[in-house]
Design a protein around this motif. Sequence first.
Motif, PDB file in Angstrom:
ATOM      1  N   GLY A   1       0.968  -1.091  -0.119  1.00 53.53           N
ATOM      2  CA  GLY A   1       0.135   0.176   0.322  1.00 53.53           C
ATOM      3  C   GLY A   1       0.871   0.934  -0.204  1.00 53.53           C
ATOM      4  N   LEU A   2       1.811   1.231  -0.168  1.00 55.64           N
ATOM      5  CA  LEU A   2       3.307   2.013  -0.317  1.00 55.64           C
ATOM      6  C   LEU A   2       3.290   2.731  -1.613  1.00 55.64           C
ATOM      7  CD1 LEU A   2       5.860   1.245   2.493  1.00 55.64           C
ATOM      8  CD2 LEU A   2       3.672   2.756   2.638  1.00 55.64           C
ATOM      9  N   ASP A   3       3.597   4.314  -1.383  1.00 56.24           N
ATOM     10  CA  ASP A   3       4.134   4.576  -3.171  1.00 56.24           C
ATOM     11  C   ASP A   3       5.629   4.435  -3.175  1.00 56.24           C
ATOM     12  OD1 ASP A   3       5.760   7.144  -2.753  1.00 56.24           O
ATOM     13  OD2 ASP A   3       3.996   8.008  -1.835  1.00 56.24           O
TER      14      ASP A   3
ATOM     15  N   ALA B   1      15.666   0.411 -17.611  1.00 56.84           N
ATOM     16  CA  ALA B   1      15.231   0.661 -16.361  1.00 56.84           C
ATOM     17  C   ALA B   1      13.589   0.580 -16.400  1.00 56.84           C
ATOM     18  CB  ALA B   1      15.105   2.774 -16.298  1.00 56.84           C
ATOM     19  N   ASN B   2      12.408   0.633 -15.616  1.00 58.75           N
ATOM     20  CA  ASN B   2      11.161   0.244 -14.918  1.00 58.75           C
ATOM     21  C   ASN B   2      10.335   1.516 -15.160  1.00 58.75           C
ATOM     22  OD1 ASN B   2      11.298   0.383 -13.240  1.00 58.75           O
ATOM     23  ND2 ASN B   2      10.814  -1.376 -12.910  1.00 58.75           N
ATOM     24  N   LEU B   3       9.015   1.527 -14.852  1.00 55.46           N
ATOM     25  CA  LEU B   3       7.994   3.073 -14.638  1.00 55.46           C
ATOM     26  C   LEU B   3       8.652   3.247 -13.688  1.00 55.46           C
ATOM     27  CD1 LEU B   3       6.621   4.877 -16.172  1.00 55.46           C
ATOM     28  CD2 LEU B   3       4.583   3.642 -15.447  1.00 55.46           C
ATOM     29  N   GLU B   4       9.242   2.802 -12.698  1.00 55.66           N
ATOM     30  CA  GLU B   4       8.864   2.703 -10.993  1.00 55.66           C
ATOM     31  C   GLU B   4      10.267   4.054 -10.832  1.00 55.66           C
ATOM     32  OE1 GLU B   4       9.602   0.439  -7.222  1.00 55.66           O
ATOM     33  OE2 GLU B   4       7.749   0.983  -7.493  1.00 55.66           O
ATOM     34  N   ASP B   5      11.601   3.215 -11.809  1.00 54.85           N
ATOM     35  CA  ASP B   5      12.746   4.010 -11.912  1.00 54.85           C
ATOM     36  C   ASP B   5      11.969   5.770 -12.417  1.00 54.85           C
ATOM     37  OD1 ASP B   5      14.685   1.870 -11.557  1.00 54.85           O
ATOM     38  OD2 ASP B   5      14.282   1.275 -13.192  1.00 54.85           O
ATOM     39  N   VAL B   6      11.436   5.547 -13.577  1.00 59.34           N
ATOM     40  CA  VAL B   6      11.327   7.409 -14.103  1.00 59.34           C
ATOM     41  C   VAL B   6      10.685   7.738 -12.690  1.00 59.34           C
ATOM     42  CG1 VAL B   6       9.726   8.279 -15.685  1.00 59.34           C
ATOM     43  CG2 VAL B   6      11.034   5.903 -16.228  1.00 59.34           C
ATOM     44  N   PHE B   7       9.420   7.175 -12.556  1.00 56.49           N
ATOM     45  CA  PHE B   7       8.648   7.502 -11.559  1.00 56.49           C
ATOM     46  C   PHE B   7       9.952   8.575 -10.149  1.00 56.49           C
ATOM     47  CE2 PHE B   7       6.415   7.511  -7.730  1.00 56.49           C
ATOM     48  CZ  PHE B   7       5.182   8.403  -7.737  1.00 56.49           C
ATOM     49  N   ILE B   8      11.184   7.355  -9.723  1.00 60.11           N
ATOM     50  CA  ILE B   8      11.284   7.834  -8.599  1.00 60.11           C
ATOM     51  C   ILE B   8      12.554   9.074  -9.126  1.00 60.11           C
ATOM     52  CG2 ILE B   8      13.108   7.523  -7.241  1.00 60.11           C
ATOM     53  CD1 ILE B   8      10.942   5.441  -5.998  1.00 60.11           C
ATOM     54  N   HIS B   9      12.576   8.855 -10.158  1.00 63.54           N
ATOM     55  CA  HIS B   9      13.656   9.848 -10.866  1.00 63.54           C
ATOM     56  C   HIS B   9      13.239  11.517 -10.895  1.00 63.54           C
ATOM     57  CE1 HIS B   9      17.338  11.343 -12.732  1.00 63.54           C
ATOM     58  NE2 HIS B   9      16.420  11.437 -14.123  1.00 63.54           N
ATOM     59  N   LEU B  10      12.100  11.126 -11.105  1.00 66.94           N
ATOM     60  CA  LEU B  10      11.551  12.528 -11.159  1.00 66.94           C
ATOM     61  C   LEU B  10      11.110  13.708  -9.952  1.00 66.94           C
ATOM     62  CD1 LEU B  10       9.467  11.731 -14.612  1.00 66.94           C
ATOM     63  CD2 LEU B  10      11.275  13.295 -14.614  1.00 66.94           C
ATOM     64  N   THR B  11      10.736  11.982  -9.146  1.00 69.34           N
ATOM     65  CA  THR B  11       9.879  12.783  -8.123  1.00 69.34           C
ATOM     66  C   THR B  11      10.941  12.766  -6.525  1.00 69.34           C
ATOM     67  OG1 THR B  11       8.233  10.723  -7.586  1.00 69.34           O
ATOM     68  CG2 THR B  11       7.745  12.731  -8.896  1.00 69.34           C
TER      69      THR B  11
ATOM     70  N   GLN C   1       8.196   6.030  -3.570  1.00 71.55           N
ATOM     71  CA  GLN C   1       8.891   6.483  -2.452  1.00 71.55           C
ATOM     72  C   GLN C   1       9.217   5.800  -1.732  1.00 71.55           C
ATOM     73  OE1 GLN C   1       8.350  10.916  -4.160  1.00 71.55           O
ATOM     74  NE2 GLN C   1       9.357  10.690  -2.336  1.00 71.55           N
ATOM     75  N   ALA C   2       8.072   5.968  -0.938  1.00 72.07           N
ATOM     76  CA  ALA C   2       8.044   5.403   0.646  1.00 72.07           C
ATOM     77  C   ALA C   2       8.814   3.696   0.494  1.00 72.07           C
ATOM     78  CB  ALA C   2       6.259   4.772   1.103  1.00 72.07           C
ATOM     79  N   ARG C   3       8.051   2.962  -0.691  1.00 73.21           N
ATOM     80  CA  ARG C   3       8.518   1.772  -1.104  1.00 73.21           C
ATOM     81  C   ARG C   3      10.355   1.564  -0.472  1.00 73.21           C
ATOM     82  NH1 ARG C   3       7.116  -0.974  -5.908  1.00 73.21           N
ATOM     83  NH2 ARG C   3       8.002  -3.472  -4.542  1.00 73.21           N
ATOM     84  N   ARG C   4      11.171   2.793  -1.326  1.00 70.11           N
ATOM     85  CA  ARG C   4      12.087   2.534  -1.853  1.00 70.11           C
ATOM     86  C   ARG C   4      13.139   3.494   0.060  1.00 70.11           C
ATOM     87  NH1 ARG C   4      14.559   2.289  -7.316  1.00 70.11           N
ATOM     88  NH2 ARG C   4      13.089   1.154  -8.085  1.00 70.11           N
ATOM     89  N   SER C   5      11.986   3.701   0.429  1.00 63.27           N
ATOM     90  CA  SER C   5      12.636   4.612   1.514  1.00 63.27           C
ATOM     91  C   SER C   5      13.197   3.169   2.500  1.00 63.27           C
ATOM     92  CB  SER C   5      12.095   5.559   2.074  1.00 63.27           C
ATOM     93  OG  SER C   5      12.290   5.905   3.237  1.00 63.27           O
ATOM     94  N   LEU C   6      11.451   2.519   2.263  1.00 63.23           N
ATOM     95  CA  LEU C   6      11.717   1.212   3.920  1.00 63.23           C
ATOM     96  C   LEU C   6      13.052  -0.098   2.781  1.00 63.23           C
ATOM     97  CD1 LEU C   6       9.344   1.061   5.734  1.00 63.23           C
ATOM     98  CD2 LEU C   6       8.891  -1.148   4.715  1.00 63.23           C
ATOM     99  N   TRP C   7      13.042   0.766   1.978  1.00 66.30           N
ATOM    100  CA  TRP C   7      14.204  -0.793   1.591  1.00 66.30           C
ATOM    101  C   TRP C   7      15.536  -0.256   1.863  1.00 66.30           C
ATOM    102  CZ3 TRP C   7      13.341  -1.656  -4.408  1.00 66.30           C
ATOM    103  CH2 TRP C   7      11.768  -2.088  -4.779  1.00 66.30           C
ATOM    104  N   GLU C   8      15.707   0.705   1.913  1.00 59.57           N
ATOM    105  CA  GLU C   8      16.696   1.415   2.732  1.00 59.57           C
ATOM    106  C   GLU C   8      17.080   1.265   4.679  1.00 59.57           C
ATOM    107  OE1 GLU C   8      19.692   1.528   0.521  1.00 59.57           O
ATOM    108  OE2 GLU C   8      17.872   1.504  -1.072  1.00 59.57           O
ATOM    109  N   LEU C   9      16.159   1.251   5.441  1.00 59.91           N
ATOM    110  CA  LEU C   9      16.086   1.025   6.361  1.00 59.91           C
ATOM    111  C   LEU C   9      16.023  -0.351   6.464  1.00 59.91           C
ATOM    112  CD1 LEU C   9      15.023   2.026   9.397  1.00 59.91           C
ATOM    113  CD2 LEU C   9      12.896   2.023   8.430  1.00 59.91           C
TER     114      LEU C   9
END
Length: 254
Positions: free
Chosen positions: A162-164, A237-247, A166-174
Motif C-alpha cells: 500500500g505504499l507509494d 530501467a522500468n516505470l518505477e525508476d522513472v517515477f522515482i527519478h522524477l519525484t 518513494q515510501a517503498r524505496r525508503s523502507l528498503w533502505e531502512l
Amino acid sequence: MENKTIISVRDLVKSYGNFQAVKGISFEVYEGEIFGLLGPNGAGKSTTLEIIETLRQKTSGEVIVDRLNLDKQPDEIKKIIGVQLQSSGYYPGLNLLQLIELFCGLYNRDVEPMELLEMVNLKDKAKAKFKDLSGGQKQRFSVATTLINEPRIIFLDEPTTGLDPQARRSLWELVKNIRERGTTVIITTHYMDEAEYLCDRIAIIDSGKIIALDSPDNMIDKLVASGFERPKEVKKANLEDVFIHLTGHSLREE
C-alpha cells in the motif's frame, strides 16, 4: 566464511482439522541475512512465521531459534525477536515519543527515543500523533518499534503493501540499514522486485510446501538457463525508476 544458522525449521506441520496449511517444511535462516518467504495468499507463509514468532501453535516438527527450542523455551525466544505490528496495534492518539516510552516499559528496555526516530528518518515527527502520519511514516515507525528490545532477529510481514514507490524505496533502505547493524531480517512480500533487491535468499512456498530455496540471482539464472525468454524486450530501467527519478527528492517523505 561459514554461514551460521540462527533459525532452523525441521519438518514443520500445521493442521487445522483435516486441512494441512503447512506440510512438513524444512529450511534454515543464516545469521545476518535478509531471508524472504514468498508465496501466494494462503500458501502458508504467515502461518510459518507466526509459529516461529511463538504466536501460533505448531502441529509437529522442530523449530530452533538462536539455539533455543520453541517447545521448551518460547519465552526466551520472545526476548530476542522483534515482530512488526500491523498499524492497528498502536494507540492512534499518542505521539511517537509516548509510544516509544510505552514500548520501552513493555520490554523493560531503556532506549533513546530521538536516536531511534532519527534512524527511521522521523525525528521531526517526534511530537506527531501516530494517526497523523502518512502510510510510509507509519510503516517506518512500526519497523522502529521492532528494534526497541534490541532483537537478534526481526520479522516483517509485507511491510510495504500500500505504499507509494518513494515510501517503498525508503523502507528498503531502512531494512538494509537494520541488517548492517547485525540483525537478521525475515520478510514476506508479494513484490518480486522487493525480494530481488533486498533478500540474500528466498524460499518460495506454495500450498504449504517449499518449492524453491536459493538466492534470487541463482533462481533467475536457472530459469534463463532452462530456455525461458520474456515476451517483451527488457529495458535498462522500468516505470518505477522513472517515477522515482522524477519525484524522489532524495527519498525523503514530507
